[in-house]
Design a protein around this motif. Structure first.
Motif, PDB file in Angstrom:
ATOM      1  N   PHE A 119      -8.543   8.394  -3.319  1.00 56.56           N
ATOM      2  CA  PHE A 119      -7.431   9.027  -2.358  1.00 56.56           C
ATOM      3  C   PHE A 119      -6.045   8.291  -2.619  1.00 56.56           C
ATOM      4  N   PRO A 120      -5.275   9.879  -2.903  1.00 61.80           N
ATOM      5  CA  PRO A 120      -3.941   9.701  -2.397  1.00 61.80           C
ATOM      6  C   PRO A 120      -3.178   8.768  -1.181  1.00 61.80           C
ATOM      7  N   VAL A 121      -2.091   8.293  -1.528  1.00 65.70           N
ATOM      8  CA  VAL A 121      -1.700   7.366  -0.418  1.00 65.70           C
ATOM      9  C   VAL A 121      -0.479   8.154   0.567  1.00 65.70           C
ATOM     10  N   MET A 122      -0.749   8.161   1.573  1.00 62.55           N
ATOM     11  CA  MET A 122      -0.853   9.356   2.374  1.00 62.55           C
ATOM     12  C   MET A 122       0.863   8.517   4.013  1.00 62.55           C
ATOM     13  N   GLN A 123       1.531   8.758   4.430  1.00 65.18           N
ATOM     14  CA  GLN A 123       2.369   8.026   5.353  1.00 65.18           C
ATOM     15  C   GLN A 123       3.169   7.066   4.443  1.00 65.18           C
ATOM     16  N   VAL A 124       4.360   7.996   3.193  1.00 62.38           N
ATOM     17  CA  VAL A 124       4.926   7.207   2.693  1.00 62.38           C
ATOM     18  C   VAL A 124       6.480   8.374   2.607  1.00 62.38           C
ATOM     19  N   SER A 125       6.952   7.515   2.965  1.00 60.45           N
ATOM     20  CA  SER A 125       8.529   8.678   2.852  1.00 60.45           C
ATOM     21  C   SER A 125       8.621   8.383   1.123  1.00 60.45           C
ATOM     22  N   TRP A 126      10.216   9.491   0.735  1.00 62.00           N
ATOM     23  CA  TRP A 126      10.951   8.861  -0.053  1.00 62.00           C
ATOM     24  C   TRP A 126      11.480   7.753  -1.173  1.00 62.00           C
ATOM     25  N   ASN A 127      11.534   6.787   0.591  1.00 64.05           N
ATOM     26  CA  ASN A 127      12.434   6.041   0.344  1.00 64.05           C
ATOM     27  C   ASN A 127      11.757   5.156  -0.454  1.00 64.05           C
ATOM     28  N   ASP A 128       9.755   5.544   0.306  1.00 64.34           N
ATOM     29  CA  ASP A 128       9.249   4.165   0.038  1.00 64.34           C
ATOM     30  C   ASP A 128       7.992   4.450  -1.718  1.00 64.34           C
ATOM     31  N   ALA A 129       8.100   5.778  -1.680  1.00 66.71           N
ATOM     32  CA  ALA A 129       8.077   6.555  -2.778  1.00 66.71           C
ATOM     33  C   ALA A 129       9.041   5.996  -4.307  1.00 66.71           C
ATOM     34  N   VAL A 130      10.491   5.741  -3.908  1.00 68.26           N
ATOM     35  CA  VAL A 130      11.423   5.569  -5.041  1.00 68.26           C
ATOM     36  C   VAL A 130      11.095   3.727  -5.322  1.00 68.26           C
ATOM     37  N   GLU A 131      10.670   3.038  -3.935  1.00 64.66           N
ATOM     38  CA  GLU A 131      10.532   2.168  -4.199  1.00 64.66           C
ATOM     39  C   GLU A 131       9.339   1.474  -5.127  1.00 64.66           C
ATOM     40  N   TYR A 132       8.582   2.367  -4.527  1.00 62.92           N
ATOM     41  CA  TYR A 132       7.159   2.331  -5.792  1.00 62.92           C
ATOM     42  C   TYR A 132       7.648   2.103  -6.871  1.00 62.92           C
ATOM     43  N   THR A 133       8.388   3.247  -7.600  1.00 65.51           N
ATOM     44  CA  THR A 133       8.702   3.540  -8.720  1.00 65.51           C
ATOM     45  C   THR A 133       9.639   3.135  -9.580  1.00 65.51           C
TER      46      THR A 133
END
Length: 267
Positions: A119-133
């Protein structure tokens, strides 16, 4: 975690993105979804883009992949810090205590967690996604990031995303696509699409790197500027026109919901 076979390489090239301004009125009058005209016009004018080589992940970042980042960094996502996220019940509503761990706060969360490897992760913001990358870039010594908007359109074109014109005419991938209208249906439809979709287009809205700005100065839109980030691709709750390869959706970089996810690029 990182496997080159999980990515598609696109060599440098050119692509025309967007729609012709002359088509905006026709699309607006033809569509039955009550989308405002400026939302459609934001995808115009048609524009030729030259892009550099990039690798884009075939599938969305999963719950398991995101959880490795959390375990390694102890990062607290924006929904966890603020204590709420967005949900949909015939309108957008704020839901307390939802997060990437419990995106629905009901029985669907158990299903989501039990299928965390796909399952793809959900309830993540743009800011959260950038922290991941940013974290992934440090771990592997490569530059990982969200896709630039036109890179997503290159990928969407390759992966068979419909055009706005075909979406309006009903000629879509889609002849098998039925818009879902509840989270119970959504979570099970999501699993089915994950298992049958090679590139997972149209499952969740996908964050891109860009601010919501015009392709050039010819289109005036009060929302253009450094306020909103762009999502592409639509979700299983979206209408066909929103799932087209040209349609641009905008939200604040802090926005999060069960219907937003992301895939990544490395260069």
């Amino acid at each position: 975690m990182f496997h080159i076979d999980d990515y598609i390489l696109f060599h440098s090239g050119e692509i025309e993105i967007g729609i012709d301004p002359s088509a905006v009125d026709k699309i607006y009058s033809s569509q039955k979804y009550n989308l405002r005209k400026e939302y459609i016009a934001a995808s115009s004018p048609r524009k030729k883009i030259t892009y550099n080589e990039f690798n884009i992940k075939k599938k969305l970042i999963t719950v398991n992949e995101f959880s490795e980042f959390i375990a390694d960094t102890s990062y607290i996502t924006e929904s966890e810090r603020d204590g709420w996220g967005w949900g949909w019940s015939n309108r957008w509503i704020k839901k307390e205590k939802v997060s990437w761990r419990t995106p629905f706060l009901d029985k669907n969360d158990e299903y989501y967690i039990s299928n965390s490897e796909i399952f793809p992760v959900m309830q993540v913001s743009w800011n959260d996604a950038v922290e991941y990358t940013d974290w992934l870039s440090i771990i592997y010594g490569e530059k990982f990031r969200l896709p630039i908007e036109y890179e997503w359109e290159v990928f969407g074109n390759f992966a068979g995303a419909d055009s706005i014109v075909s979406a309006l005419s009903g000629r879509t991938e889609s002849d098998t696509y039925t818009k879902v209208d509840s989270d119970d249906i959504f979570i099970h439809a999501l699993e089915q699409k994950i298992m049958t979709s090679e590139f997972q287009l149209g499952l969740l809205w996908e964050w891109t790197l860009d601010w919501y700005k015009g392709y050039d100065g010819s289109i005036v839109n009060k929302d253009f500027g450094d306020i909103y980030k762009i999502l592409r691709g639509g979700s299983l709750l979206s209408d066909n026109i929103q799932r087209s390869k040209e349609f641009r959706f905008r939200r604040c970089p802090t926005a999060r919901s069960p219907y937003y996810g992301f895939r990544i690029v490395y260069t």
